[in-house]
Design an enzyme around this catalytic site. Sequence first.
Site, short mmCIF file in Angstrom:
data_model
loop_
_atom_site.label_atom_id
_atom_site.label_comp_id
_atom_site.label_asym_id
_atom_site.label_seq_id
_atom_site.Cartn_x
_atom_site.Cartn_y
_atom_site.Cartn_z
N ILE A 272 0.81 -1.23 0.00
CA ILE A 272 0.00 0.00 0.00
C ILE A 272 0.85 1.27 0.00
O ILE A 272 0.43 2.29 -0.52
CB ILE A 272 -0.97 0.04 1.20
CG1 ILE A 272 -0.23 -0.13 2.51
CG2 ILE A 272 -2.06 -1.01 1.06
CD1 ILE A 272 -1.10 0.24 3.73
N CYS A 334 -2.26 -12.23 0.51
CA CYS A 334 -1.15 -11.28 0.49
C CYS A 334 -0.65 -11.25 1.92
O CYS A 334 -0.30 -12.31 2.44
CB CYS A 334 -1.62 -9.92 -0.01
SG CYS A 334 -3.14 -9.33 0.73
N ASP A 336 -2.39 -9.49 4.88
CA ASP A 336 -3.58 -9.70 5.69
C ASP A 336 -4.76 -10.20 4.87
O ASP A 336 -5.80 -10.53 5.42
CB ASP A 336 -3.96 -8.39 6.40
CG ASP A 336 -2.94 -8.05 7.46
OD1 ASP A 336 -2.62 -8.93 8.27
OD2 ASP A 336 -2.47 -6.90 7.47
N ASP A 339 -6.25 -6.33 1.08
CA ASP A 339 -6.02 -5.32 0.05
C ASP A 339 -5.79 -5.96 -1.33
O ASP A 339 -6.68 -6.03 -2.14
CB ASP A 339 -4.82 -4.45 0.43
CG ASP A 339 -5.11 -3.60 1.64
OD1 ASP A 339 -6.21 -3.05 1.69
OD2 ASP A 339 -4.24 -3.49 2.52
N ARG A 340 -4.58 -6.44 -1.53
CA ARG A 340 -4.26 -7.04 -2.82
C ARG A 340 -5.15 -8.23 -3.11
O ARG A 340 -5.59 -8.45 -4.23
CB ARG A 340 -2.80 -7.48 -2.84
CG ARG A 340 -1.85 -6.31 -2.89
CD ARG A 340 -0.44 -6.72 -2.61
NE ARG A 340 -0.11 -6.61 -1.20
CZ ARG A 340 1.12 -6.45 -0.74
NH1 ARG A 340 2.14 -6.42 -1.58
NH2 ARG A 340 1.36 -6.34 0.54
N LYS A 376 -10.31 -2.45 4.68
CA LYS A 376 -10.39 -1.37 5.68
C LYS A 376 -10.67 -0.02 5.02
O LYS A 376 -9.79 0.84 4.93
CB LYS A 376 -9.09 -1.30 6.47
CG LYS A 376 -8.76 -2.61 7.18
CD LYS A 376 -7.82 -2.40 8.35
CE LYS A 376 -6.43 -2.07 7.90
NZ LYS A 376 -5.52 -1.84 9.03
#
Lengths: 629, 793
Positions: A272, A334, A336, A339-340, A376
């Site tokens: 990120i 990824c 956690d 995201d990805r 998130k």
Amino acid sequence: MYYQVENVKLLDRYTNRKPANGTLYLTATHLIYVDASAEVRKETWILHHHIASVEKLPLTTSGCPLLIRCKNFRVAHLVIGHERDCHEVYTSLLKLSQPVKPEELYAFSYNPKMPKDSREIGWKLIDLKVDYQRMGIPNDFWEITDANKDYEVCNTYPPEVVVPKAANKATVLGSAKFRSRGRIPVLSYLYKENNAAICRCSQPLSGFSARCLEDEQMLQAIRQANPGSPFMYVVDTRPKLNAMANRAAGKGYENEDNYDNIHFKFIGIENIHVMRSSLQKLLEVCETKSPSMSDFLTGLENSGWLRHIKAVMDAGVFLAKAVKEEKASVLVHCSDGWDRTAQVCSLASLLLDPFYRTFKGLMVLIEKEWIVMGHKFSHRCGHLDGDLKEVSPVFTQFTECVWQLMQQFPCAFEFNERFLLEIHDHVYSCQFGNFLGSCYREREALKIFEKTHSLWPFLLQKKQEFRNPLYKGFTVYKELKPNTLPFSFQFWCGMYNRFDKGMHPKQCVLDHLLNCMSQKMKLEDNATDLENKLPFLDNPLPNEVCSLSKIVNASVESSKTPMLNTPQDYESEPPALLTNGAIVEEVDIMPDQDQKNKENFANHHDLLDLNSTMEVIESDAKKEKPQHQ
Amino acid sequence: MGGVNYVSRRRAALQPEESDEESWEELVPLPPSCPLAGTAAWSWGGREAPGAMLGKGAGGSGAKPAKPSFVSYVSPEEIHKKEPIEKEVNLHLLPGELLLCEANTVLKCVQEDGSNRGACGKLICTNFKIAFLGDESASDDNEPEFKNKIIGENDITLHCIDHIYGVYDEKKKSLSGQLKKYPEKLIIYCKDLRVFHFCLRYTKEEEVKRIVSGIVHHSQTPKLLKRLFLFSYATAAPTNTDIQNQTVMFDAIKDWREELERTKGNMKYKVLNANEAYKVSEKLPLYFVVPMSLSEESILQYQGRGIPIWCWSCHNGASLLKMSAFPKEQEDNTSQMHKIFLDGIYKTINKPPYEVLKTDDLSSSLPSLQDIQAAYIRFKQLFLIDNSTDFWDTDVKWFSLLESTNWLEIVRRCLKKAIEVAEYLEGQNTNVLLVEENASDLCCVISSLVQVMMDSHYRTKFGFQSLIQKEWVMGGHCFLDRCNHLRQNDKEEAPVFLLFLDCVWQLVQQYPPAFEFTETYLTVLSDSLYIPIFSTFFFNSQHQKDTNMSGEGHRAQSSHFRFLTVWDWSVQFESKAQVLLNNPLYVEKPKLDKSQRKTTRFKHQRQLSLPLTQTKSSPKRGFFREETDHFIKNILGKRISKLINSSDELHNNFTEFYDSWHCKPADFHGLLLPHIDGPGIKVWAQRYLRWIPEAQLLGGGTVATATKILDMIEEVQSLQKKMDEKHSLTVPQGREALPMLRNSARLSSLFPFALLQRHSLKPVLPTSTWKDLEDEDDLAKRDDEFVDLSEVI
């Protein structure tokens, strides 16, 4: 209650014209600028939640400049006459744009005056169970379990998740202990035709040598849920080095030797922080005034933005290929897994399943892969005053990937670019409850289902305006195979330079076609209408019909085929039609279109004479009605 | 050896008429020192089947030396009749085309994977093209729908060859001149950006020698103009007399008069016929237009140099002019005289009614021809790809590679210059004079761009073609030299016309509804530059064409000798393929009568009045129609000439003009200004990427949009039909359906150019991963991989 400043100039970034002069209002939720110099009252509304940064620039002769950068990539350059005013605006904006408590968010005060039950129905519009049903779940291999009902497995997962039937409670709980933040492997998408599945989780706590039997069983269960394939992929979307570095912290990635028949792959999507700074560089390019070819191209390249987009797309394509062509299930993670992993899984679903390319489908997809699975939003979008290092354009990248796909397959999506932009706007606007908080549990705690409205019904209301006129329907395209060569990725002017009107095509073809679509629909209605009337016409008044059809004949004559290459102009309609009154309404076919577009339509006779012809026909039809009613 | 010796036959055929030149030698490439020289070379001997038969056939016609042409013509049927056995070789020769050499068992490699997968067949070289006759080409079942009738999928005209490389032991070497060693593989780069790989490993050595030296010779060595296939074809081809073409050719005085009338330039400018028989200059066309006040003697004084020549007039009376500058003289005296002459000219044309004149020396304000050529060479390299691995390598640095070529920047600068000129004409009512050494390179680019942008007539197909006739063909653009068709001088080569087409493409992609033609039209037009059966792009000037035509003409003692023009698209395409050249979204300019116009104009004017020009009439309506009010006002109201040299002011005017135009809704039949910000200029993907299978997108791309739009049109039509039926009208005839676009959900985005049966084998892994795997061992060296534990986690 509002605060008002007179004599404020709004500079236009791209044009050298005299800056507008007007009044600035600050309300509890919006900054509103009213242009006094324009003949028509022109208002610019900026939601406080959209404001990313406010910057005071050095004093100039004309006043005190204030630069406002927004999360939807608007840049407003205000010049305020008095320094004191400027400072007050500045400090209030700083405060207003960074609420500290969730209760201060717009969604909790937004009130569209809607009855309570329709608000509740709104929240039930998207039901993920229906989507799982569509995939054929539950079935022999997969089941929906409420193992997480008290968030005892994972507090960022929803209460109900889909896991392999073969995985019992012990396996699930054991696996949860071995996965970062308890984010166990769960189903994201099942490709019904060959039983290959896309699953998602977080990284394993493997460190350098740790193992977990239950986790190994879990993966085995996933693999065996797809009897057609002897192996499954485990995809780590991080660059290898990042994953290796995680091992030192007791995390890391799966060891191929410990798991049965897995093929392990890295796909290097950056983290990120890299993405955040890449976007920053991209925006700098966007802000350069009249960049030369060289400025633009090198800037674009150095930002690396499109390279990151390509990486995400590549990963999505890899997943789709594995599932469709190799018939293998894939487990994606990824760090956690929010995201990805969310980007890649949702993109792969979009590539595989035409349903997700419809209005409803995209909503389901976002709900399923992003909202419910714990992306998130609150942190990534910076809804509240907090750690800036948590902010990252992860969802923006997903939106852009969808857009890139729409560029490559202009007829495969039910919605158009505006739909994406609208969703993107509302992810940041906090006007609706959907994107508040960072996971299901938090949203429950915030009572968003009781206190706020859902975005989805609101979007469906505006469906007409978001429709893709080129859409060829659900069945024409199945899997999409996008091209991921570097030149296939375009700079998305509509997003990053969206508010710089000078940068966009003058007459949007989209508008043309949307217009044509609604005209077509009306024509169809008319045709059936006439058809119904025909029986009446035939009998009672044969003479009149005859003479009438001559008139009609004459006017239709001018609009005869070939449709598109004849000189036509709707202004050449017989003037009598204009007095008809109905026509005025007719032109105004797009109720929800913003003012700008309406203007475009109104003074654009080039809207292919398609319209003109149709209007002529239509008004003919109209003329006919009163005669025989 | 058996058969007819080609050389001697040629000699017999050629000698009677070509004896004054020694040029026939250049067709026969091999000096005695060459190992191939001798009876074996260029003879059909030893070859069985079609060659021998053809030899006999050709020999038969060659035996008639009285035939006026220097080449003989064998009809394809003749070959077929005589050789039914070799049916898989579907050799189709054009009239005047002659088989020169051939090789069997050549392998045409498919580029991808670096494998030698491919088709086996025969490689031939004629005086027109190189062609590969594969086994599968015999079956016509899967004929491509968009087929060029002249150039097949595996045909390369000799003029289309850009570079030839030979592969020796895995090493690539450029082939030219005399060869000592013959390569095992031939790579041919084409000017239309195709790349062919021919593997010669299985070909007989003798044939390899023959075909390689033949191809290299015929495509790479300098030629004489008369040797162009154009002449052979024109002599041999049956003339179809009734060419119905609406394109204005500008070879008659009436064409110019009508153009003057159309643009209302006839009050200030006159057509001259002073150049009949090229008395004034060989550079100038027979007829040209100059300001009325110009005296005839001044025109004659310097062969047309220093004379402002009219290109076009704007609706407000301001005109676009061009002038060939005097060459830089060392001698003070001469340059002094030139200066005096020019001052006189300027004085004449600065007087009323010509008002202000702005001169723009293009040679100083735009990149030089060398720059353009250099940029294009770099640019095309991005798309000439040997194998897919190379292509994937461009991955990481695509944009900087693109930037380093500078081609897009040159495109942008041309567009910008054209906007500047448009601003003077439209915004400031100022005449503009473009100056360039010969007024035939960048002058053509800018003047035609300005006209395309300002005059919607030139955005129709016939209008655009007429424009190219007017500005380029008659304007004396040296197509022969700039395309280096004769391979005589590499230094003269520069893709000026292509640059123009690229600029027009930028406009087309920014404003699709404004053009009657499609990007496919432009692509096909750019390909036509290299097809030597059309005279359009194969002469340096009208004079050159005329002299060569008449010379040949009387010797041929007939009026049969006639060149084809490229504008006759039926020569290249069947009518169903021609449909793809027309834009379905284009709407013709509405023709209205006066009474209706008044009301509508009022409505539009509110929005369209630009703040900077009071006199500007609405660009919404017909440019040259009924604008006389304004026109006369402009002539009578003498405007005080103001100096507009200050670059600062220029810049401001320019941006103000540009910005205010872009703030208004566009009128597709009015002024059109392109976006010239970075994101606005794009790569002409259809032309440059069409042969790269990796770029293919099944069911996507602009083609998908086009098919959908056609569907919609059809739907609307059927609805209208329904309505009409309800009104008991006769059924209107529907637009010609487009059968080739039907059932096209899986159409390739490269359509209509995508080659059939090509399956791209993209790596299953995404590229980035691919790279990772390759560089696995130097992970440590990856410096872009900043790893901060706290961040990674």
